[in-house]
Motif scaffolding. Structure first.
Motif, PDB file in Angstrom:
ATOM      1  N   ILE A  15      62.513  33.388  24.458  1.00 36.15           N
ATOM      2  CA  ILE A  15      63.162  34.518  24.598  1.00 36.15           C
ATOM      3  C   ILE A  15      62.103  35.631  25.308  1.00 36.15           C
ATOM      4  N   ASP A  16      62.487  36.166  26.055  1.00 37.90           N
ATOM      5  CA  ASP A  16      61.608  37.203  26.792  1.00 37.90           C
ATOM      6  C   ASP A  16      62.413  38.645  26.988  1.00 37.90           C
ATOM      7  N   ALA A  17      61.888  39.605  26.771  1.00 36.04           N
ATOM      8  CA  ALA A  17      62.609  40.686  27.089  1.00 36.04           C
ATOM      9  C   ALA A  17      62.511  41.036  28.699  1.00 36.04           C
ATOM     10  N   GLY A  18      61.560  40.377  29.208  1.00 35.31           N
ATOM     11  CA  GLY A  18      61.476  40.649  30.869  1.00 35.31           C
ATOM     12  C   GLY A  18      61.452  39.303  31.281  1.00 35.31           C
ATOM     13  N   GLY A  23      54.089  39.901  32.083  1.00 31.33           N
ATOM     14  CA  GLY A  23      53.569  40.957  31.297  1.00 31.33           C
ATOM     15  C   GLY A  23      52.192  41.061  31.476  1.00 31.33           C
ATOM     16  N   VAL A  24      51.507  41.346  30.487  1.00 32.73           N
ATOM     17  CA  VAL A  24      49.836  41.546  30.806  1.00 32.73           C
ATOM     18  C   VAL A  24      49.331  40.271  31.641  1.00 32.73           C
ATOM     19  N   THR A  25      50.019  39.070  31.310  1.00 35.30           N
ATOM     20  CA  THR A  25      49.450  37.852  31.758  1.00 35.30           C
ATOM     21  C   THR A  25      49.355  37.959  33.164  1.00 35.30           C
ATOM     22  N   ASP A  26      50.182  38.565  33.839  1.00 32.86           N
ATOM     23  CA  ASP A  26      50.088  38.935  35.378  1.00 32.86           C
ATOM     24  C   ASP A  26      49.257  40.009  35.905  1.00 32.86           C
ATOM     25  N   TRP A  27      48.917  40.788  34.927  1.00 34.71           N
ATOM     26  CA  TRP A  27      47.992  41.916  35.242  1.00 34.71           C
ATOM     27  C   TRP A  27      46.581  41.888  34.394  1.00 34.71           C
ATOM     28  N   SER A  28      46.145  40.617  34.391  1.00 27.57           N
ATOM     29  CA  SER A  28      44.945  40.501  33.693  1.00 27.57           C
ATOM     30  C   SER A  28      43.800  40.360  34.631  1.00 27.57           C
ATOM     31  N   PHE A  29      42.361  40.301  34.228  1.00 33.25           N
ATOM     32  CA  PHE A  29      41.264  39.865  35.128  1.00 33.25           C
ATOM     33  C   PHE A  29      41.227  38.272  35.165  1.00 33.25           C
ATOM     34  N   SER A  30      41.965  37.739  33.882  1.00 33.13           N
ATOM     35  CA  SER A  30      42.144  36.476  33.889  1.00 33.13           C
ATOM     36  C   SER A  30      40.800  35.448  34.115  1.00 33.13           C
ATOM     37  N   TRP A  31      39.665  35.803  33.443  1.00 36.12           N
ATOM     38  CA  TRP A  31      38.527  35.236  33.359  1.00 36.12           C
ATOM     39  C   TRP A  31      38.567  34.249  32.310  1.00 36.12           C
ATOM     40  N   VAL A  32      38.197  32.819  32.765  1.00 40.75           N
ATOM     41  CA  VAL A  32      38.325  31.940  31.464  1.00 40.75           C
ATOM     42  C   VAL A  32      36.646  31.858  31.083  1.00 40.75           C
ATOM     43  N   ALA A 156      65.655  40.740  24.851  1.00 33.96           N
ATOM     44  CA  ALA A 156      64.851  41.047  23.738  1.00 33.96           C
ATOM     45  C   ALA A 156      65.096  40.696  22.358  1.00 33.96           C
ATOM     46  N   VAL A 157      64.360  40.261  21.515  1.00 33.94           N
ATOM     47  CA  VAL A 157      64.577  40.311  20.064  1.00 33.94           C
ATOM     48  C   VAL A 157      64.680  41.420  19.505  1.00 33.94           C
ATOM     49  N   ARG A 158      65.820  42.080  18.880  1.00 32.35           N
ATOM     50  CA  ARG A 158      65.948  43.271  18.232  1.00 32.35           C
ATOM     51  C   ARG A 158      65.785  43.361  16.789  1.00 32.35           C
ATOM     52  N   VAL A 312      48.996  36.196  18.819  1.00 30.24           N
ATOM     53  CA  VAL A 312      48.681  37.604  19.406  1.00 30.24           C
ATOM     54  C   VAL A 312      47.069  37.660  19.678  1.00 30.24           C
ATOM     55  N   SER A 313      46.998  37.820  20.887  1.00 22.29           N
ATOM     56  CA  SER A 313      45.371  37.903  21.182  1.00 22.29           C
ATOM     57  C   SER A 313      45.047  38.286  22.280  1.00 22.29           C
ATOM     58  N   HIS A 314      43.775  39.244  22.341  1.00 19.17           N
ATOM     59  CA  HIS A 314      43.204  39.595  23.728  1.00 19.17           C
ATOM     60  C   HIS A 314      42.583  38.288  24.148  1.00 19.17           C
ATOM     61  N   SER A 315      41.841  38.046  25.309  1.00 18.16           N
ATOM     62  CA  SER A 315      41.303  36.931  25.695  1.00 18.16           C
ATOM     63  C   SER A 315      42.439  35.918  25.778  1.00 18.16           C
ATOM     64  N   GLY A 316      43.751  36.383  25.722  1.00 16.21           N
ATOM     65  CA  GLY A 316      44.795  35.347  25.871  1.00 16.21           C
ATOM     66  C   GLY A 316      44.925  34.242  26.920  1.00 16.21           C
ATOM     67  N   ILE A 317      44.116  34.809  28.044  1.00 12.46           N
ATOM     68  CA  ILE A 317      44.027  33.747  29.136  1.00 12.46           C
ATOM     69  C   ILE A 317      43.205  32.686  28.708  1.00 12.46           C
ATOM     70  N   THR A 318      41.942  33.008  28.190  1.00 11.33           N
ATOM     71  CA  THR A 318      40.997  31.779  27.940  1.00 11.33           C
ATOM     72  C   THR A 318      41.775  31.144  26.664  1.00 11.33           C
ATOM     73  N   LEU A 319      42.273  31.694  25.892  1.00  8.11           N
ATOM     74  CA  LEU A 319      42.779  31.119  24.493  1.00  8.11           C
ATOM     75  C   LEU A 319      44.109  30.484  24.508  1.00  8.11           C
TER      76      LEU A 319
HETATM   77  C1  FAD Z   1      42.819  44.592  32.009  1.00  7.12           C
HETATM   78  C2  FAD Z   1      42.890  43.302  31.446  1.00  7.12           C
HETATM   79  C3  FAD Z   1      41.844  42.546  31.540  1.00  7.12           C
HETATM   80  C4  FAD Z   1      42.028  41.273  30.787  1.00  7.12           C
HETATM   81  N1  FAD Z   1      41.069  40.370  31.179  1.00  7.12           N
HETATM   82  C5  FAD Z   1      41.074  39.094  30.659  1.00  7.12           C
HETATM   83  C6  FAD Z   1      40.148  38.093  30.897  1.00  7.12           C
HETATM   84  O1  FAD Z   1      39.272  38.312  31.769  1.00  7.12           O
HETATM   85  N2  FAD Z   1      40.220  36.988  30.166  1.00  7.12           N
HETATM   86  C7  FAD Z   1      41.110  36.863  29.137  1.00  7.12           C
HETATM   87  O2  FAD Z   1      41.078  35.707  28.619  1.00  7.12           O
HETATM   88  N3  FAD Z   1      42.016  37.566  28.915  1.00  7.12           N
HETATM   89  C8  FAD Z   1      41.989  39.021  29.637  1.00  7.12           C
HETATM   90  N4  FAD Z   1      42.959  39.840  29.276  1.00  7.12           N
HETATM   91  C9  FAD Z   1      43.922  39.538  27.983  1.00  7.12           C
HETATM   92  C10 FAD Z   1      44.873  38.727  28.354  1.00  7.12           C
HETATM   93  O3  FAD Z   1      45.263  39.130  29.463  1.00  7.12           O
HETATM   94  C11 FAD Z   1      46.113  38.844  27.379  1.00  7.12           C
HETATM   95  O4  FAD Z   1      45.438  38.594  26.036  1.00  7.12           O
HETATM   96  C12 FAD Z   1      47.064  37.797  27.841  1.00  7.12           C
HETATM   97  O5  FAD Z   1      47.792  37.826  28.975  1.00  7.12           O
HETATM   98  C13 FAD Z   1      48.215  38.129  26.563  1.00  7.12           C
HETATM   99  O6  FAD Z   1      49.355  37.232  26.908  1.00  7.12           O
HETATM  100  P1  FAD Z   1      50.513  37.413  26.215  1.00  7.12           P
HETATM  101  O7  FAD Z   1      51.725  36.248  26.668  1.00  7.12           O
HETATM  102  O8  FAD Z   1      50.380  37.378  24.564  1.00  7.12           O
HETATM  103  O9  FAD Z   1      51.348  38.613  26.558  1.00  7.12           O
HETATM  104  P2  FAD Z   1      52.302  39.113  27.748  1.00  7.12           P
HETATM  105  O10 FAD Z   1      51.738  38.491  29.085  1.00  7.12           O
HETATM  106  O11 FAD Z   1      52.624  40.766  27.961  1.00  7.12           O
HETATM  107  O12 FAD Z   1      53.718  38.573  27.332  1.00  7.12           O
HETATM  108  C14 FAD Z   1      54.250  38.869  26.276  1.00  7.12           C
HETATM  109  C15 FAD Z   1      55.946  38.817  26.754  1.00  7.12           C
HETATM  110  O13 FAD Z   1      56.534  39.329  25.451  1.00  7.12           O
HETATM  111  C16 FAD Z   1      57.658  39.696  25.756  1.00  7.12           C
HETATM  112  N5  FAD Z   1      58.186  40.421  25.003  1.00  7.12           N
HETATM  113  C17 FAD Z   1      57.903  41.746  24.329  1.00  7.12           C
HETATM  114  N6  FAD Z   1      58.705  42.050  23.391  1.00  7.12           N
HETATM  115  C18 FAD Z   1      59.666  41.556  22.972  1.00  7.12           C
HETATM  116  C19 FAD Z   1      60.889  41.282  22.582  1.00  7.12           C
HETATM  117  N7  FAD Z   1      61.208  42.201  21.328  1.00  7.12           N
HETATM  118  N8  FAD Z   1      61.665  40.648  22.497  1.00  7.12           N
HETATM  119  C20 FAD Z   1      61.263  39.375  23.373  1.00  7.12           C
HETATM  120  N9  FAD Z   1      60.259  39.317  24.410  1.00  7.12           N
HETATM  121  C21 FAD Z   1      59.256  40.494  24.122  1.00  7.12           C
HETATM  122  C22 FAD Z   1      57.410  40.471  27.081  1.00  7.12           C
HETATM  123  O14 FAD Z   1      58.415  40.789  27.977  1.00  7.12           O
HETATM  124  C23 FAD Z   1      56.212  39.732  27.871  1.00  7.12           C
HETATM  125  O15 FAD Z   1      56.685  38.978  28.793  1.00  7.12           O
HETATM  126  C24 FAD Z   1      42.915  41.177  29.989  1.00  7.12           C
HETATM  127  C25 FAD Z   1      43.638  42.047  29.529  1.00  7.12           C
HETATM  128  C26 FAD Z   1      43.780  43.258  30.329  1.00  7.12           C
HETATM  129  C27 FAD Z   1      44.920  44.299  30.121  1.00  7.12           C
END
Ligand code: FAD
Length: 350
Positions: A15-18, A23-32, A156-158, A312-319
């Motif tokens: 289930i994805d609100a978007g 989300g952030v995954t498409d706007w990450s530096f994405s370095w593993v 979205a999950v409400r 839930v994690s920063h570095s979520g691309i690597t992890l």
């Molecule tokens: C500037 C920047 C640089 C980074 N660089 C790195 C890097 O170099 N290496 C690395 O490993 N990590 C990096 N990260 C971190 C990494 O990008 C994130 O940890 C990872 O992308 C998180 O993925 P996610 O799926 O948790 O979040 P998202 O990709 O944001 O996915 C979350 C999804 O949840 C959905 N959602 C939200 N609320 C609801 C709801 N109520 N109901 C249903 N759906 C919902 C959203 O629509 C979204 O699609 C960086 C982050 C940033 C911002």
């Protein structure tokens, strides 16, 4: 994780609100990497496992269009930062991590477009990579759906309903429907704290926005991810480059216009790669890192709410791949892996 679960026969609904991967995954530096994760040994080990999990995943689903294992370069332009860099190389080597100290002149043979002094020391981590996150998510979802999973985008999950024993029972969705479930995994990225609140859980998160810019160029002049002194640069496919800088992130809260942030990133990048002078800024986004308050991941079950899990994690691309594998195993078998011992949600009491 949904990919792991559906492959093992679980009934999965994404289930994805978007839209997944946008989300952030498409706007990450994405370095593993794990070279930037030495703050705690257990966190470093988890990231090393993340790198290995990516390599395994590339073997299983194929690497095309998402997996770029071309290593990473880092150098500095002041003596204090350079000393720190060389100390970190010693620590990494002591932890059996592959790191090479090369000269600028040697690196220019790898990356001819770089303008860097010939004698500057450059850290090269050959096992590191960058990932095209949106393509990876798309590939995993398509395979999960082929295994029987369902995808509900734009929903979205409400609300999350629990039974009298406190365990997860239903989800209330933004389209007015509800879904009977026995398990819910909160992987809502920067919105994870909000979703945790739906089960009356407090998941404290930091506010750490980042600005990422995509520029387009006729020919991508760099072959790998790199941390140059004031800007991070990586390829982003055939005709695009991604730019990011912690120094520019620091300006976000001063109210600086995102167009100006993009210009600063572009200026910094062309000082390192002069060929980028003719490139064009395509899009810039300010996004929020999904980063729990102590900066470490929150992964696993929350015993006070049976059936509720966090990823839930920063570095979520690597992890992502290692968290996905370990959490799927925990959900299906109850096995709590030691690698996650320091990153359990229980450290934030509900
Ligand atoms: C500037 C920047 C640089 C980074 N660089 C790195 C890097 O170099 N290496 C690395 O490993 N990590 C990096 N990260 C971190 C990494 O990008 C994130 O940890 C990872 O992308 C998180 O993925 P996610 O799926 O948790 O979040 P998202 O990709 O944001 O996915 C979350 C999804 O949840 C959905 N959602 C939200 N609320 C609801 C709801 N109520 N109901 C249903 N759906 C919902 C959203 O629509 C979204 O699609 C960086 C982050 C940033 C911002």
């Amino acid at each position: 994780m949904g990919w792991n679960l559906s492959r093992q026969g679980a009934e999965v609904v994404f289930i994805d609100a978007g839209r997944p991967g946008e989300g952030v995954t498409d706007w990450s530096f994405s370095w593993v990497n794990a070279s930037n994760k030495t703050v705690r040994r257990s966190y470093f080990d988890l990231n090393v496992a993340g790198m290995a999990a990516h390599r395994e995943l590339a073997g299983v689903i194929g690497p095309d269009s998402w997996w770029y294992p071309s290593g990473h370069l880092r150098w500095a332009d002041d003596p204090a930062a350079e000393t720190k860099l060389l100390e970190s190389a010693e620590l990494l080597a002591a932890w059996d991590y592959r790191v090479e100290v090369r000269t600028g002149a040697e690196v220019r043979r790898l990356e001819p477009a770089l303008a860097l002094p010939g004698e500057v020391p450059v850290l090269f981590c050959p096992d590191e990579a960058w990932v095209h996150g949106r393509h990876l998510v798309g590939r995993l979802l398509a395979q999960a759906v082929a295994c029987g999973a369902e995808l509900r985008s734009g929903t979205a999950v409400r609300g999350i309903g629990t039974g009298t024993d406190g365990s997860i029972r239903t989800l209330a969705l933004s389209d007015g429907s509800s879904l009977d479930v026995d398990i819910v995994v909160n992987a809502a990225g920067p919105r994870a704290s909000h979703v945790a609140g739906l089960v009356a859980r407090h998941l404290p998160m930091r506010r750490e926005p980042g600005a990422v810019t995509r520029i387009s160029c006729v020919r991508v002049p760099v072959g790998r991810a790199m941390h140059a002194p004031h800007v991070e640069i990586r390829p982003d496919g055939e005709a695009s480059v991604v730019l990011h800088s912690r120094e520019v992130d620091a300006l976000i809260d001063t109210g600086e216009d995102p167009a100006e942030l993009a210009r600063l990133l572009h200026d910094a990048a062309r000082r390192v790669v002069p060929d980028l002078g003719s490139s064009r800024i395509v899009r810039t986004r300010v996004v929020h890192r999904p980063i729990p308050a102590d900066a470490f991941p929150s992964v696993g079950s929350v015993p006070s709410v049976p059936g509720y899990y966090e990823a839930v994690s920063h570095s979520g691309i690597t992890l992502g791949p290692v968290i996905g594998r370990l959490l799927a195993s925990e959900i299906l078998s109850g096995h709590r892996d030691e690698l996650l011992a320091d990153f359990r949600p229980e450290r934030f009491p509900s």
